[in-house]
Design a protein around this motif. Structure first.
Motif, mmCIF file in Angstrom:
data_model
loop_
_atom_site.group_PDB
_atom_site.id
_atom_site.type_symbol
_atom_site.label_atom_id
_atom_site.label_comp_id
_atom_site.label_asym_id
_atom_site.label_seq_id
_atom_site.Cartn_x
_atom_site.Cartn_y
_atom_site.Cartn_z
ATOM 1 N N TYR A 6 8.922 -10.926 -43.539
ATOM 2 C CA TYR A 6 8.242 -9.694 -43.135
ATOM 3 C C TYR A 6 6.862 -9.555 -43.772
ATOM 4 C CZ TYR A 6 12.739 -7.904 -41.298
ATOM 5 O OH TYR A 6 13.909 -7.712 -40.604
ATOM 6 N N LEU A 7 6.726 -9.980 -45.022
ATOM 7 C CA LEU A 7 5.434 -9.796 -45.686
ATOM 8 C C LEU A 7 4.332 -10.554 -44.961
ATOM 9 C CD1 LEU A 7 6.340 -9.892 -49.494
ATOM 10 C CD2 LEU A 7 6.365 -7.980 -47.888
ATOM 11 N N GLU A 8 4.625 -11.769 -44.509
ATOM 12 C CA GLU A 8 3.649 -12.540 -43.751
ATOM 13 C C GLU A 8 3.373 -11.873 -42.404
ATOM 14 O OE1 GLU A 8 0.907 -15.210 -42.435
ATOM 15 O OE2 GLU A 8 1.646 -14.808 -44.461
ATOM 16 N N LEU A 9 4.406 -11.352 -41.776
ATOM 17 C CA LEU A 9 4.231 -10.634 -40.504
ATOM 18 C C LEU A 9 3.330 -9.426 -40.693
ATOM 19 C CD1 LEU A 9 4.988 -9.881 -37.545
ATOM 20 C CD2 LEU A 9 7.015 -8.724 -38.499
ATOM 21 N N ARG A 62 -5.960 2.597 -40.776
ATOM 22 C CA ARG A 62 -5.524 1.999 -42.031
ATOM 23 C C ARG A 62 -4.002 2.106 -42.074
ATOM 24 N NH1 ARG A 62 -9.403 5.649 -43.395
ATOM 25 N NH2 ARG A 62 -8.102 6.921 -44.767
ATOM 26 N N PHE A 63 -3.324 0.961 -42.114
ATOM 27 C CA PHE A 63 -1.869 0.919 -42.008
ATOM 28 C C PHE A 63 -1.272 0.375 -43.301
ATOM 29 C CE2 PHE A 63 1.932 -1.179 -39.592
ATOM 30 C CZ PHE A 63 2.774 -0.154 -40.006
ATOM 31 N N VAL A 116 -0.555 -8.892 -38.800
ATOM 32 C CA VAL A 116 -1.003 -7.850 -37.856
ATOM 33 C C VAL A 116 -2.046 -6.919 -38.470
ATOM 34 C CG1 VAL A 116 1.159 -7.903 -36.580
ATOM 35 C CG2 VAL A 116 0.868 -6.256 -38.453
ATOM 36 N N GLY A 117 -2.315 -7.076 -39.767
ATOM 37 C CA GLY A 117 -3.358 -6.262 -40.390
ATOM 38 C C GLY A 117 -2.867 -5.089 -41.204
ATOM 39 N N ALA A 118 -1.566 -5.071 -41.515
ATOM 40 C CA ALA A 118 -1.031 -4.011 -42.375
ATOM 41 C C ALA A 118 -1.196 -4.402 -43.838
ATOM 42 C CB ALA A 118 0.440 -3.770 -42.066
ATOM 43 N N ARG A 138 -2.908 -6.401 -32.896
ATOM 44 C CA ARG A 138 -3.099 -6.126 -34.320
ATOM 45 C C ARG A 138 -3.278 -4.630 -34.521
ATOM 46 N NH1 ARG A 138 -4.631 -9.590 -38.128
ATOM 47 N NH2 ARG A 138 -6.157 -8.104 -38.958
ATOM 48 N N VAL A 139 -3.298 -4.205 -35.768
ATOM 49 C CA VAL A 139 -3.553 -2.805 -36.095
ATOM 50 C C VAL A 139 -4.891 -2.396 -35.488
ATOM 51 C CG1 VAL A 139 -3.984 -1.185 -37.975
ATOM 52 C CG2 VAL A 139 -2.197 -2.923 -38.212
#
Length: 670
Positions: free
Chosen positions: A592-595, A573-574, A599-601, A567-568
């Motif tokens: 992509y939005l769920e991905l 802050r990503f 990962v915390g973006a 994860r990030v």
């Protein structure tokens, strides 16, 4: 409208000008700057170290551009960094009684914001002196009536209050630029054109081999505006004239000032010429409330900024102009960043497009001539539909070979930007033609990264000749038939024996993922040869890096990271910000939005945002470090911290690792 202007009185300036006032030397030493502001006059001598590379971001930082009237006179040079200090405070230049401002190389680089020379003018500056001056900034000065020169010997005459021949500022200039200076600005010159006081001589260039850029300019050359005659057989570098535009666009940083100029000088109830070919965008400041400091909110700057949107919307509605606005008024995000939408929905091969932003060359990815202009040029184009230019020389950038898998168009540009020819400023004002098999292998989205960053090169514009990939792009984005797209792309090539002032050869196979160190996009370094740097913010977005191809790159890195359970980094802050609603829908369709969420973006709706210090992703302190996929990292561009530029793979990998990291296929990051 034309009748109103035909009765307006316009006269040339006197043959002699007298500039009574003090000279401000913008030096590297902050102490010398402060001494001048306190009343000491420094005599110019070659030994004084002047600031080079003064960007318009430093002359008028983004938040200053919320103002669009004479109030700007309180603010010139507030972002000017001398050493580690910012010695100029609000009102200091205006109080100082300065009439001339002096600096070193590449004065006015970066953003096309005309607020910069307008702020200088309103503070009393009537003369800009520098070793060399960036094209858009110089044109903005001329359009406003601010004199410019590279002749430092004139400073002694200014100090003594002596008369200076106007010819000192017009010598060597073409017919139109000379006329604009003599009439004290572009508007007066155009009024003189309309009144028949100025009759331009069409170029007499005989047919010659031409670059694609020269061909497009020749086809759009205004010969007889009264009879609508457009087009000449050929042009060559140095030919000066007006070209008719296919598209004119502006955004909320620029439209209000242009609208005020229009209403004051043309008339409140007059109409712009051909509103159907004009576009406006609310794209720069939709996230401003999240980025503005409490102190600036308290000072009323947020309220000032909101007036920009209101003025633009009212003017667009009154004039019947298409406005790409906010998603819903009062909510964050826009329909699209101007450059993204111009390329996606409007630009066609062979067009001429002007926009109120230095990154207008973005659209050159499909083989058109798109270039940034200032407020006065945009305002005048609403009257005439044309824009003045001098045909530039052309630089040919040939990128050959097969690039490594983790190298992108951004790395091509960071390599080009550190090339001695570009780094020394020799590409300023040039047409830049990108070609070679490595460029041809790029998608149109990736080509747009290169043409976009022609602004950082200092070029007039950049373009890539249309080809089969351009045809596919036009079919996919515009629902064109193959035949229609192929016809638009036909004859979109330079002649084999066209002339170039410089050819830069780049070996794509030798390029490795790069970063640009804080301060300037030309500070390129190979990552593997750089020290390890911990990051606080990773920003993936802007017009340069918010396209579909960029989203594919972020997702490629993050999919592999997610599969490993990474994860990030906890301290990072990503932010991932797309360039248009089309790109957002693309991300939705591919998961992509769920991905990104997994990962915390943080995914953000379209907006210029952090790229102009106006949205999530800006730094808050000087110690914070940002790794960013945007196009420029001038001081203060995205907050007070240290801003590194990199390609999309690197930004995503660094967000996971917590340190600036070169991404490689399958590598563990956490």
């Amino acid at each position: 409208m034309l009748q109103t202007l035909r009765s307006r009185r316009v006269e040339k300036l006197p043959d002699q000008v007298r500039l009574a006032g003090r000279v401000l030397l913008l030096t590297v030493d902050p102490g010398l700057v402060r001494r001048q502001l306190e009343g000491e006059d420094l005599a110019w001598r070659p030994g004084i170290a002047l600031r080079d590379d003064i960007s318009t971001d430093e002359i008028t930082p983004a938040y200053i551009c919320y103002y669009y009237d004479e109030t700007l006179g309180d603010f010139p040079y507030l972002g000017l960094k001398c050493g580690d200090e910012f010695p100029i405070t609000r009102g200091a230049v205006k109080r100082g009684g300065f009439v001339a401002a002096v600096s070193g190389k590449r004065r006015g680089k970066g953003s096309s914001r005309e607020q910069s020379p307008y702020a200088e003018m309103c503070a009393g500056i009537k003369l800009v002196v520098a070793e060399n001056i960036e094209r858009i900034y110089k044109e903005n000065c001329q359009n406003l009536g601010v004199l410019t020169t590279t002749d430092f010997s004139l400073l002694a005459k200014v100090r003594r209050g002596e008369a200076i021949p106007l010819s000192a500022f017009t010598a060597g200039e073409g017919e139109i630029t000379r006329g604009i200076i003599e009439y004290g600005g572009l508007f007066n010159f155009n009024v003189a054109r309309l009144q028949g006081k100025v009759v331009l001589t069409p170029p007499t260039t005989r047919p010659r081999p031409m670059t694609l850029g020269e061909k497009i300019l020749a086809r759009h050359w205004v010969v007889d505006p009264a009879r609508g005659k457009v087009g000449v057989p050929a042009v060559k570098p140095g030919d000066e004239g007006f070209v008719v535009t296919d598209i004119r666009f502006s955004h909320e940083y620029v439209t209000p000032m242009a609208a005020i100029f229009f209403e004051q000088l043309v008339g409140q109830d007059e109409k712009v010429h051909d509103p159907g070919s004009i576009l406006m965008f609310r794209d720069h400041l939709t996230f401003l409330g999240e980025a503005m400091t409490p102190e600036r909110v308290k000072d009323g700057l947020l309220d000032v900024a909101l007036q920009l949107e209101k003025k633009q919307r009212a003017f667009a509605e009154k004039q019947g102009i298409k406005l790409y606005g906010e998603l819903r008024l009062g909510h964050h995000g826009s329909e699209a960043i101007c450059h993204s939408k111009i390329l996606e929905g409007h630009a066609e091969p062979g067009m001429i497009i002007i926009g109120s932003d230095s990154h207008t060359p973005h659209a050159g990815a499909v083989g058109c001539i798109a270039f940034g202009v200032g407020t006065t040029a945009i305002f005048n184009s609403w009257i005439t539909k044309d824009v003045r230019l001098t045909v530039p020389e052309t630089v040919k950038v040939v990128v050959r070979g097969r690039k490594p898998d983790n190298v992108t168009a951004k790395d091509f540009m960071l390599e080009i930007l550190r090339h001695p020819y570009v780094k020394s400023g020799q590409a300023i004002g040039k047409l830049v033609e990108y070609c070679g098999d490595a460029v041809e292998s790029l998608s149109v989205d990736e080509r747009a990264t290169m043409t976009n960053m022609t602004a950082e090169v200092g070029g007039f514009t950049g373009y890539v000749a249309p080809d089969a990939k351009t045809v596919e792009y036009l079919m996919a984005y515009r629902a064109m038939s193959r035949g229609q797209a192929e016809r638009l792309c036909a004859e979109g090539a330079s002649d084999p024996d066209a002339e170039y002032c410089q050819v830069i050869e780049i070996d794509a196979g030798a390029i490795r993922p790069m970063i640009a160190l804080p301060g300037d996009p030309g500070n390129g370094r190979v990552i593997e040869q750089s020290e390890r740097v911990r990051v606080d913010i990773a920003y993936a977005g802007s017009c340069t890096a918010g396209k579909k191809a960029d989203m594919d790159m972020y997702a490629r890195v993050l999919e592999q990271a997610a599969a490993r359970g990474e994860r990030v980094a906890p301290w990072v802050r990503f932010y991932i910000q797309c360039g248009s609603q089309d790109v957002k829908r693309y991300c939705e369709e591919r998961g992509y939005l769920e991905l990104f969420r997994k990962v915390g973006a943080t995914f953000l709706e379209p907006s210029c945002g952090a790229c102009i210090n106006a949205g999530p992703g800006v730094s808050k302190t000087r110690d914070e470090v940002t790794i960013s996929a945007i196009n420029r990292n001038f001081p203060g561009r995205s907050g007070p911290g240290q801003l590194y530029l990199a390609n999309p793979y690197t930004v995503a990998a660094s967000a996971i690792a917590g340190y600036i990291t070169e991404w490689q296929e399958g590598m563990a990051l956490a």
